[in-house]
Design a protein around this motif. Structure first.
Motif, PDB file in Angstrom:
ATOM      1  N   ARG A  31       0.827  -1.213   0.000  1.00 13.09           N
ATOM      2  CA  ARG A  31       0.000   0.000   0.000  1.00 13.09           C
ATOM      3  C   ARG A  31       0.858   1.259   0.000  1.00 13.09           C
ATOM      4  O   ARG A  31       0.494   2.280  -0.594  1.00 13.09           O
ATOM      5  CB  ARG A  31      -0.938  -0.014   1.218  1.00 13.09           C
ATOM      6  N   GLN A  32       2.021   1.178   0.676  1.00 14.94           N
ATOM      7  CA  GLN A  32       2.865   2.375   0.755  1.00 14.94           C
ATOM      8  C   GLN A  32       3.500   2.736  -0.576  1.00 14.94           C
ATOM      9  O   GLN A  32       4.081   3.816  -0.721  1.00 14.94           O
ATOM     10  CB  GLN A  32       3.958   2.191   1.816  1.00 14.94           C
ATOM     11  N   LEU A  33       3.410   1.836  -1.566  1.00 13.95           N
ATOM     12  CA  LEU A  33       3.946   2.106  -2.895  1.00 13.95           C
ATOM     13  C   LEU A  33       2.828   2.325  -3.910  1.00 13.95           C
ATOM     14  O   LEU A  33       2.973   2.042  -5.101  1.00 13.95           O
ATOM     15  CB  LEU A  33       4.856   0.964  -3.353  1.00 13.95           C
ATOM     16  N   CYS A  34       1.702   2.814  -3.425  1.00 18.77           N
ATOM     17  CA  CYS A  34       0.589   3.191  -4.293  1.00 18.77           C
ATOM     18  C   CYS A  34       0.361   4.690  -4.163  1.00 18.77           C
ATOM     19  O   CYS A  34       0.641   5.265  -3.114  1.00 18.77           O
ATOM     20  CB  CYS A  34      -0.686   2.438  -3.910  1.00 18.77           C
ATOM     21  N   GLY A  94      10.664  -2.362  -7.212  1.00 15.14           N
ATOM     22  CA  GLY A  94      10.713  -1.528  -6.016  1.00 15.14           C
ATOM     23  C   GLY A  94       9.813  -0.318  -6.075  1.00 15.14           C
ATOM     24  O   GLY A  94       9.648   0.401  -5.092  1.00 15.14           O
ATOM     25  N   GLY A  95       9.229  -0.042  -7.259  1.00 15.20           N
ATOM     26  CA  GLY A  95       8.354   1.102  -7.402  1.00 15.20           C
ATOM     27  C   GLY A  95       9.084   2.411  -7.638  1.00 15.20           C
ATOM     28  O   GLY A  95       8.446   3.460  -7.818  1.00 15.20           O
ATOM     29  N   THR A 126       3.954  12.015  -5.462  1.00 15.84           N
ATOM     30  CA  THR A 126       4.590  10.877  -6.124  1.00 15.84           C
ATOM     31  C   THR A 126       3.576   9.854  -6.627  1.00 15.84           C
ATOM     32  O   THR A 126       2.636   9.485  -5.922  1.00 15.84           O
ATOM     33  CB  THR A 126       5.561  10.174  -5.157  1.00 15.84           C
ATOM     34  N   VAL A 127       3.789   9.428  -7.846  1.00 17.02           N
ATOM     35  CA  VAL A 127       3.138   8.234  -8.387  1.00 17.02           C
ATOM     36  C   VAL A 127       4.269   7.250  -8.645  1.00 17.02           C
ATOM     37  O   VAL A 127       5.243   7.581  -9.321  1.00 17.02           O
ATOM     38  CB  VAL A 127       2.377   8.527  -9.695  1.00 17.02           C
ATOM     39  N   TYR A 128       4.177   6.060  -8.076  1.00 14.02           N
ATOM     40  CA  TYR A 128       5.277   5.103  -8.168  1.00 14.02           C
ATOM     41  C   TYR A 128       5.301   4.423  -9.533  1.00 14.02           C
ATOM     42  O   TYR A 128       4.270   4.265 -10.188  1.00 14.02           O
ATOM     43  CB  TYR A 128       5.170   4.077  -7.036  1.00 14.02           C
TER      44      TYR A 128
END
Length: 367
Positions: free
Chosen positions: A53-56, A115-116, A133-135
């Motif tokens: 979730r932290q990379l969305c 890793g995003g 940020t958008v990963y």
């Protein structure tokens, strides 16, 4: 520059087309590519379900093909206007990369590709409204977008007349299927090979192994995919839901046991079937992404079975993708017969069709 991209806002969420993203200009070692086509792979679909979730929000896509729009000042291999195929990223300098095995890059294939972000923790994507940020950087590209920022290590020039829909899956699915046969198993002519799972990777393995003179047995529960395997030259196609002992059924077709097997499913039960299908001192290549697997160790020991994990066909894209183009043009890899094209805005329909097994290899086409 503003772009359109299919964004996954939260784990398990849909691909949502957004027109409000900004992509960075290329750094010294980066290549900006206008995407013409992008394949949808099982890895894209499984990753969006379990992505942290932290990379969305996140942009996936790792089978991109298109035209170079701009390059960094340190890029020498391609230039604006070149047609390219995008593959996975590697560091290019470690021992494995230097030895011609970048799929086993010592930096870590997942660190560089899943890793995003870029290795330095930055993302090339952001929202136009607030700069948030958008990963991205998925497999060094995130090609579910009108433009992708790639790295010199994962950009391969292809002929201008190669259809983009064919070029796109070369960088992952086709490379994995063909590379497993040609680079890893290297079967002698006349040997038997069982391929478990007749999706795009499995059917490419079938095509390649048949061209190498192997007796191929395909295993898949879907009749349409079994039919394709037979059309591509398999001597038999087994429905695992219709036989009591899949391993025994394959052994019967293979004259007592297959010399080689490829599992494209990553499923524990199927891996056990593949082991059972092998003859003495057979070799199993595991190419399907999955979780944990359990199998009978005594069967492996007493039959002398070798199990080999394979990433990306153990292929160096810069050297191997041109070979795949040649095989396509020679008719060895009839990829057009497994590709179904969808316009980019129908990405959710394409993903659903892929997950349901209605199509083999969905490829998104961009305006």
């Amino acid at each position: 520059m503003r772009i359109q991209a299919a964004v996954v806002e939260a784990p398990g969420g849909p691909f949502t087309l957004r027109d409000d993203l900004v992509i960075d200009s290329p750094r010294s070692d980066e290549v900006l590519v206008r995407i013409a086509a992008a394949g949808i792979c099982h890895t894209d679909l499984s990753s969006r379900q379990k992505w942290p979730r932290q990379l969305c929000p996140m942009v996936f896509g790792h089978e991109g093909a298109g035209v170079v729009a701009a390059v960094g000042d340190g890029v020498t291999g391609v230039r604006p206007g070149d047609n390219v195929c995008l593959s996975y990223r590697s560091c290019t300098t470690c021992g494995q990369c230097s030895a011609g095995h970048p799929a086993y890059c010592e930096t870590g294939i997942f660190a560089l590709n899943a890793g995003g972000t870029r290795p330095d923790g930055t993302s090339p994507l952001s929202r136009a409204a607030d700069g948030s940020t958008v990963y991205g950087s998925f497999f060094g590209q995130s090609s579910f977008a009108t433009y992708a920022l790639a790295h010199t290590s994962n950009v391969v020039k292809v002929p201008a007349d190669l259809p983009p829909a064919v070029a796109a899956p070369l960088g992952c699915a086709v490379q994995t299927g063909a590379g497993t046969v040609l680079n890893v198993l290297r079967p002698p002519r006349g040997s038997s090979m069982a391929v478990f799972g007749a999706g795009s990777v499995g059917l490419t393995s079938v095509m390649t192994a048949v061209a190498e003179g192997c007796r191929v047995i395909a295993v898949d529960p879907l009749a349409a995919r079994r039919d394709k395997a037979l059309k591509f030259g398999a001597v038999a196609a087994v429905d695992p839901t219709a036989v009591a002992d899949v391993g025994a059924a394959v052994r019967d077709h293979a004259g007592g046991g297959a010399r080689f097997a490829i599992d494209t499913t990553g499923q524990s039960g199927v891996i056990s079937q593949a082991i059972a299908a092998l003859g003495q001192r057979g070799t199993l290549a595991l190419v399907g992404v999955g979780g944990r697997a359990e199998f009978d160790i005594m069967t492996v020991l007493t039959k002398g079975i070798r199990i080999r994990g394979v990433i990306e066909g153990d292929a160096d894209p810069a050297a191997f993708l041109p070979r795949l183009v040649d095989l396509y043009r020679e008719g060895v890899l009839p990829l057009d017969e497994i590709i179904t094209e969808f316009p980019f805005h129908e990405i959710e329909d394409a993903a659903r069709a892929a997950a349901a097994g209605e199509v083999v290899k969905p490829v998104l086409r961009f305006p």
